[in-house]
Scaffold this motif. Sequence first.
Motif, PDB file in Angstrom:
ATOM      1  N   THR A 105       0.676  -1.190  -0.042  1.00  0.00           N
ATOM      2  CA  THR A 105      -0.032   0.158  -0.144  1.00  0.00           C
ATOM      3  C   THR A 105       0.932   1.318  -0.082  1.00  0.00           C
ATOM      4  O   THR A 105       0.406   2.167  -0.613  1.00  0.00           O
ATOM      5  N   VAL A 106       1.989   1.099   0.683  1.00  0.00           N
ATOM      6  CA  VAL A 106       2.915   2.400   0.756  1.00  0.00           C
ATOM      7  C   VAL A 106       3.475   2.625  -0.585  1.00  0.00           C
ATOM      8  O   VAL A 106       3.549   3.780  -1.130  1.00  0.00           O
ATOM      9  N   ASN A 182      -5.359   6.104  11.068  1.00  0.00           N
ATOM     10  CA  ASN A 182      -4.238   5.366  11.769  1.00  0.00           C
ATOM     11  C   ASN A 182      -3.454   6.959  12.248  1.00  0.00           C
ATOM     12  O   ASN A 182      -2.873   7.314  11.363  1.00  0.00           O
ATOM     13  N   ASP A 210      -6.733   5.470   1.766  1.00  0.00           N
ATOM     14  CA  ASP A 210      -6.141   4.486   2.260  1.00  0.00           C
ATOM     15  C   ASP A 210      -7.176   3.826   3.268  1.00  0.00           C
ATOM     16  O   ASP A 210      -7.231   4.208   4.366  1.00  0.00           O
ATOM     17  N   HIS A 213      -7.334  -0.333   6.975  1.00  0.00           N
ATOM     18  CA  HIS A 213      -7.770  -0.791   8.430  1.00  0.00           C
ATOM     19  C   HIS A 213      -9.185  -1.015   8.303  1.00  0.00           C
ATOM     20  O   HIS A 213      -9.695  -1.265   9.311  1.00  0.00           O
ATOM     21  N   ASN A 242      -3.237  -7.347   3.825  1.00  0.00           N
ATOM     22  CA  ASN A 242      -1.859  -7.282   4.683  1.00  0.00           C
ATOM     23  C   ASN A 242      -2.515  -7.132   6.067  1.00  0.00           C
ATOM     24  O   ASN A 242      -1.751  -7.761   6.995  1.00  0.00           O
ATOM     25  N   LYS A 243      -3.257  -6.148   6.424  1.00  0.00           N
ATOM     26  CA  LYS A 243      -3.669  -5.937   7.755  1.00  0.00           C
ATOM     27  C   LYS A 243      -4.476  -6.665   8.144  1.00  0.00           C
ATOM     28  O   LYS A 243      -4.378  -7.321   9.227  1.00  0.00           O
TER      29      LYS A 243
HETATM   30  C1  LIG Z   1      -2.669   3.477   7.075  1.00  0.00           C
HETATM   31  C2  LIG Z   1      -1.723   2.497   6.738  1.00  0.00           C
HETATM   32  N1  LIG Z   1      -1.472   2.209   5.449  1.00  0.00           N
HETATM   33  C3  LIG Z   1      -0.624   1.408   4.846  1.00  0.00           C
HETATM   34  C4  LIG Z   1       0.222   0.660   5.763  1.00  0.00           C
HETATM   35  C5  LIG Z   1       1.200  -0.360   4.903  1.00  0.00           C
HETATM   36  O1  LIG Z   1       0.506  -1.036   4.187  1.00  0.00           O
HETATM   37  P1  LIG Z   1       1.524  -2.060   3.478  1.00  0.00           P
HETATM   38  O2  LIG Z   1       2.163  -2.916   4.071  1.00  0.00           O
HETATM   39  O3  LIG Z   1       0.516  -2.583   2.550  1.00  0.00           O
HETATM   40  O4  LIG Z   1       2.427  -1.110   2.444  1.00  0.00           O
HETATM   41  C6  LIG Z   1      -0.186   0.753   7.248  1.00  0.00           C
HETATM   42  C7  LIG Z   1       0.551  -0.114   7.940  1.00  0.00           C
HETATM   43  O5  LIG Z   1       0.650   0.092   9.239  1.00  0.00           O
HETATM   44  C8  LIG Z   1      -1.301   1.623   7.538  1.00  0.00           C
HETATM   45  O6  LIG Z   1      -1.270   1.658   8.746  1.00  0.00           O
END
Ligand SMILES: Cc1ncc(COP(=O)(O)O)c(C=O)c1O
Length: 392
Positions: A105-106, A182, A210, A213, A242-243
């Motif tokens: 996601t990042v 978050n 995003d 969560h 992932n989460k």
């Molecule tokens: C809001 C948010 N976006 C993305 C991520 C990370 O996602 P990814 O592991 O898919 O890059 C997190 C991880 O804590 C998150 O809290």
Amino acid sequence: MKYNFDEIIDRHGTNSLKWDSRELLINLGFTERYDDETIPLFVADMDFTCPKPVLDALHARVEQKMFGYTYHLSDDRYLKALQGWFNRRHGWKINPESVVYSPGTVFALHIAVRAFTRPGDKVIIQRPVYAPFTSAVEQNGRRIANNELINDNGYYRIHFDELERLAADPTATMMILCSPHNPVGRIWTPDELRRINDICRKNEVILISDEIHGDLIRKSAVFYPLAQVTDTDNAIICTAINKTFNTAGLHCSNIIIDNPELRKSFQKVMGIQSPSPFAISALIAAYNEGEEWLEQLKEYLDGNFDYLETFIEKQMPDVQFRRPEGTYIAWLDFSGTGLSPEEIHDRIYNRANVFLEDGKIFGAGSESFQRLCVPTPRKILETALERIAGEF
Ligand SMILES: Cc1ncc(COP(=O)(O)O)c(C=O)c1O
């Protein structure tokens, strides 16, 4: 089947970022102390085993004995599983053409910043917020426009007048929304989401939502995907297993882009990405058969929040905590202790030997906060909290 989230599994020696990255965390300056006794409750990663259907699917994949390049759309199981989940769980009908796989996601946030903004442009974020939002903007040579959230006694609201003002700046071309948020734990209401989307559309600001969560909410809560409440012409929505299913190491996000032009631009910067064979199998099993596990997990997380809430009330009354609507994150305000951020850090990290995340990472103004992730067996949470309370 009944899952046992109380089971303590020693994760040392498993290449776990949470439990095995001592040198990295010390070198990055996140903590000074990290040893075999440290209890890490920092990264959003759970100390629970994955749903059995996911484990079974991964075992079955190993039995195929070859792990070559993949094409996850060679049949319709991947997309059907994904569509089925969001339709059943959230009433969101995803168009299969809109789905773009991303290894993270990042990673997708970085791609979106590069695809939809120019160097020097401003990207709106809402601090305090997950720090990689800032990195995705700044590491790509863009600037932050911060629409600081309003802290109303632990309940966070959006400063809409300021958002209007920031979005009206012609150099602001994108907004990254964290939904649920978050670290403050808000689930944005349909009305809030519509207002954000309207402001972005009016000002030609591309909206990235995003939503990773979105499945991890309190049992009594309802999550509203952006696409369920507004038009998504202008929006890019990030989803991931992932989460939800504790499979972050499998790197499987799906980015939903309904507008074909935006999708094309995103894909052009992203290039061709394909999931690992394990990510494909995990996604299909998780989205088709992971609900039973998720429901039990949510109940357990609610129990951890019950425990945390009562503990803080009784043992640490100077610390303010408001139960989040979504996420498994506790955002703890230590300002009532009257201690400096450095002293708070020293007591938790060095003396109590518990590793959380300092509030300053989420933005200026949050220095007296600590972020604690609760998805760990209750006994570990209890020990960590007792150690912390012993230092205050
Ligand atoms: C809001 C948010 N976006 C993305 C991520 C990370 O996602 P990814 O592991 O898919 O890059 C997190 C991880 O804590 C998150 O809290």
